[in-house]
Write an enzyme that holds these catalytic residues in place. Structure first.
Site, mmCIF file in Angstrom:
data_model
loop_
_atom_site.group_PDB
_atom_site.id
_atom_site.type_symbol
_atom_site.label_atom_id
_atom_site.label_comp_id
_atom_site.label_asym_id
_atom_site.label_seq_id
_atom_site.Cartn_x
_atom_site.Cartn_y
_atom_site.Cartn_z
ATOM 1 N N HIS A 17 0.841 -1.204 0.000
ATOM 2 C CA HIS A 17 0.000 0.000 0.000
ATOM 3 C C HIS A 17 0.875 1.253 0.000
ATOM 4 O O HIS A 17 0.598 2.211 -0.727
ATOM 5 C CB HIS A 17 -0.897 0.047 1.243
ATOM 6 C CG HIS A 17 -1.943 -1.006 1.312
ATOM 7 N ND1 HIS A 17 -2.105 -1.806 2.421
ATOM 8 C CD2 HIS A 17 -2.886 -1.396 0.428
ATOM 9 C CE1 HIS A 17 -3.114 -2.632 2.215
ATOM 10 N NE2 HIS A 17 -3.599 -2.411 1.007
ATOM 11 N N LYS A 41 -16.414 -6.938 5.482
ATOM 12 C CA LYS A 41 -15.493 -7.854 6.147
ATOM 13 C C LYS A 41 -15.281 -7.443 7.592
ATOM 14 O O LYS A 41 -15.440 -6.283 7.951
ATOM 15 C CB LYS A 41 -14.159 -7.948 5.414
ATOM 16 C CG LYS A 41 -13.524 -6.650 4.987
ATOM 17 C CD LYS A 41 -12.189 -6.902 4.305
ATOM 18 C CE LYS A 41 -12.054 -6.188 3.003
ATOM 19 N NZ LYS A 41 -10.736 -6.248 2.415
ATOM 20 N N ARG A 93 -2.278 -6.874 -7.769
ATOM 21 C CA ARG A 93 -1.171 -7.789 -7.493
ATOM 22 C C ARG A 93 -1.198 -9.017 -8.383
ATOM 23 O O ARG A 93 -0.164 -9.614 -8.647
ATOM 24 C CB ARG A 93 -1.224 -8.269 -6.036
ATOM 25 C CG ARG A 93 -1.001 -7.198 -5.013
ATOM 26 C CD ARG A 93 -1.367 -7.713 -3.654
ATOM 27 N NE ARG A 93 -2.773 -8.125 -3.724
ATOM 28 C CZ ARG A 93 -3.481 -8.574 -2.721
ATOM 29 N NH1 ARG A 93 -2.942 -8.710 -1.547
ATOM 30 N NH2 ARG A 93 -4.742 -8.912 -2.873
ATOM 31 N N SER A 131 -3.158 -7.650 3.205
ATOM 32 C CA SER A 131 -3.487 -7.401 4.610
ATOM 33 C C SER A 131 -3.914 -8.692 5.300
ATOM 34 O O SER A 131 -3.600 -8.908 6.472
ATOM 35 C CB SER A 131 -4.590 -6.347 4.720
ATOM 36 O OG SER A 131 -4.126 -5.101 4.255
#
Length: 163
Positions: A17, A41, A93, A131
């Site tokens: 990030h 979430k 990614r 994360s």
């Protein structure tokens, strides 16, 4: 004026990030980091803790424009409009990220055709960091070096009982 928004839950903010933030700051005159409530979430850190961590990390970055952390709840398209943004920055990614981001792109276009999305790939050394991975490693007392900033590492260790 080029105003960019880089949204995410940042639970926690990772070195990936950070790199996207630094590189994104080259693309605009002002950059907002939108920290989402994360209604979809369960987050490890509260919204205020995540904003605090992002702000702490920003202090150590080489930024090329003013950057401001903005907590938000609700639709990204609404925040984009509220901030008068004209660039939406997203990190990619993997191919899996691409498929997810492609869906979000079309949903955002449906809500606001003015949203212009710019996808940035992380440097190879950050391409595997998520994360979720960081939270799992922290929970299992795994090494966090090279994944997160030291202040994030400290907060993760405190949160997991200092193990």
């Amino acid at each position: 004026m080029r105003i960019a928004l880089y949204p995410g839950t940042f639970d926690p903010i990772t070195l990936g990030h950070q790199e996207i933030i630094e590189r994104g700051s080259f693309l605009c005159d002002r950059l907002y980091i939108g920290v989402a409530v994360g209604h979809h979430k369960k987050t490890l850190f509260s919204l205020s803790e995540r904003c605090e961590l992002v702000n702490g990390v920003l202090a150590d970055l080489t930024l090329h424009c003013p950057v401001e952390v903005v907590p938000y709840c609700g639709l990204l398209a609404t925040l984009y409009q509220k901030l008068h943004a004209n660039i939406l920055i997203r990190g990619l990614r993997s191919a899996g990220d691409f498929e997810y981001e492609r869906q979000l792109f079309y949903a955002n276009q449906h809500l606001n055709a003015q949203i212009e999305t710019v996808f940035l790939l992380p440097a190879p050394q950050y391409s595997f960091i998520s994360s979720t991975l960081v939270r799992e490693l922290a929970q299992l007392n795994g090494a966090l070096d090279g994944l997160v900033h030291d202040i994030v590492k400290k907060k993760l260790r405190l949160n997991s009982g200092g193990q």
